[in-house]
Design an enzyme around this catalytic site. Structure first.
Site, PDB file in Angstrom:
ATOM      1  CG  ASN A   1      -2.490 -11.323 -10.490  1.00 29.26           C
ATOM      2  OD1 ASN A   1      -3.474 -10.583 -10.466  1.00 29.26           O
ATOM      3  ND2 ASN A   1      -1.947 -11.812  -9.368  1.00 29.26           N
TER       4      ASN A   1
ATOM      5  CB  SER B   1      -6.762  -0.836 -13.212  1.00 35.10           C
ATOM      6  OG  SER B   1      -7.536   0.068 -12.433  1.00 35.10           O
TER       7      SER B   1
ATOM      8  CE1 TYR C   1      -2.977  -0.343 -10.135  1.00 36.20           C
ATOM      9  CE2 TYR C   1      -4.732   1.068 -10.971  1.00 36.20           C
ATOM     10  CZ  TYR C   1      -4.288  -0.172 -10.548  1.00 36.20           C
ATOM     11  OH  TYR C   1      -5.154  -1.246 -10.538  1.00 36.20           O
TER      12      TYR C   1
END
Length: 246
Positions: free
Chosen positions: A79, A134, A157
């Site tokens: 995480n 994500s 990202y």
């Protein structure tokens, strides 16, 4: 989730927005969550271990300490979200140095953690890993939600989170015969006091008409760690209020 009772579960980056909620939720279902976090003081009595996930020695030393105390590690959640101070620059303003550092920090830390803990889980003959990804590891960003704000979606990202998903599939295939499961959870937009206009734009777009909350992500992670998900591996669970269905 009764099957998580007394399970030893490491959460990297447990001091962050999602990490805190995940630790709390695991506590609530009688698991034993272990926080691996760089920004804390070590306190093994409260299951807090100072750990730099970008450093293999740091990860392996923290794992060794947990094994000395508990004798096993049942689950692991990647995480942690290390990044550079210039994270969030628009694409045109990203330097190759910044790109390299962020890929190294984020993608390679997942590799370090997975390689380190999978050596232990292989010896044990059991274990479950959840890697946090994500929606933007699956879908291209909708840049309209950032219009007239100071926000954007960093290019690295999308590259990193997409890589994490397929890397998890690789690991699921590689370690399936050893009884080890590896899955990913891909949250949608999570409310964190962002600019009001961004929150409004995002909420208009998503079918449930609001951003998600950290407490809505934790149960999904816990489910994939649990024995209730014993026949699920290589899966990417989208927890996104319907964003990915339109």
């Amino acid at each position: 989730m009764k099957s998580l009772k007394n399970k030893i579960i490491v959460v990297t980056g447990g001091g962050g927005l999602l990490g805190k909620e995940l630790l709390n939720y695991l506590n609530s279902v009688d698991a034993t969550p272990i926080n691996f976090e760089i920004a804390i003081d070590r306190d093994i009595n409260f299951n807090q271990y100072k750990c730099d996930v970008t450093n293999k020695n740091s990860v392996e030393n923290a794992i060794s300490e947990v094994l000395k105390k508990f004798g096993r590690i049942d689950g692991w959640v990647n995480n942690a979200y290390p990044r550079t101070s210039d994270w969030g620059n628009t694409f045109e303003n990203i330097t190759i140095e910044s790109w390299n550092k962020n890929v190294d920090f984020q993608m390679n830390s997942v590799f370090i953690c997975c390689q380190s803990i999978l050596a232990i889980m292989s010896f044990q003959g059991f274990g479950s890993i959840v890697n946090m990804s994500s929606i933007y590891g699956v879908l291209g960003p909708d840049f309209s939600v950032y219009e007239n704000t100071n926000m954007t979606m960093p290019a690295a990202y999308s590259a990193i989170k997409g890589g994490v998903i397929n890397f998890s599939r690789y690991l699921a295939s590689y370690y399936g015969s050893k009884g080890i499961r590896i899955n990913t959870v891909s949250p949608g937009g999570i409310f964190n006091n962002q600019e009001e206009l961004f929150v409004t734009n995002y909420s208009k777009k998503v079918p449930l008409k609001r951003m998600g909350l950290p407490k809505e992500i934790a149960p999904s992670v816990a489910f994939l760690l649990s024995d209730e998900a014993s026949y699920i591996t290589g899966h990417n669970l989208m927890v996104d209020g319907g964003w990915s269905c339109i």
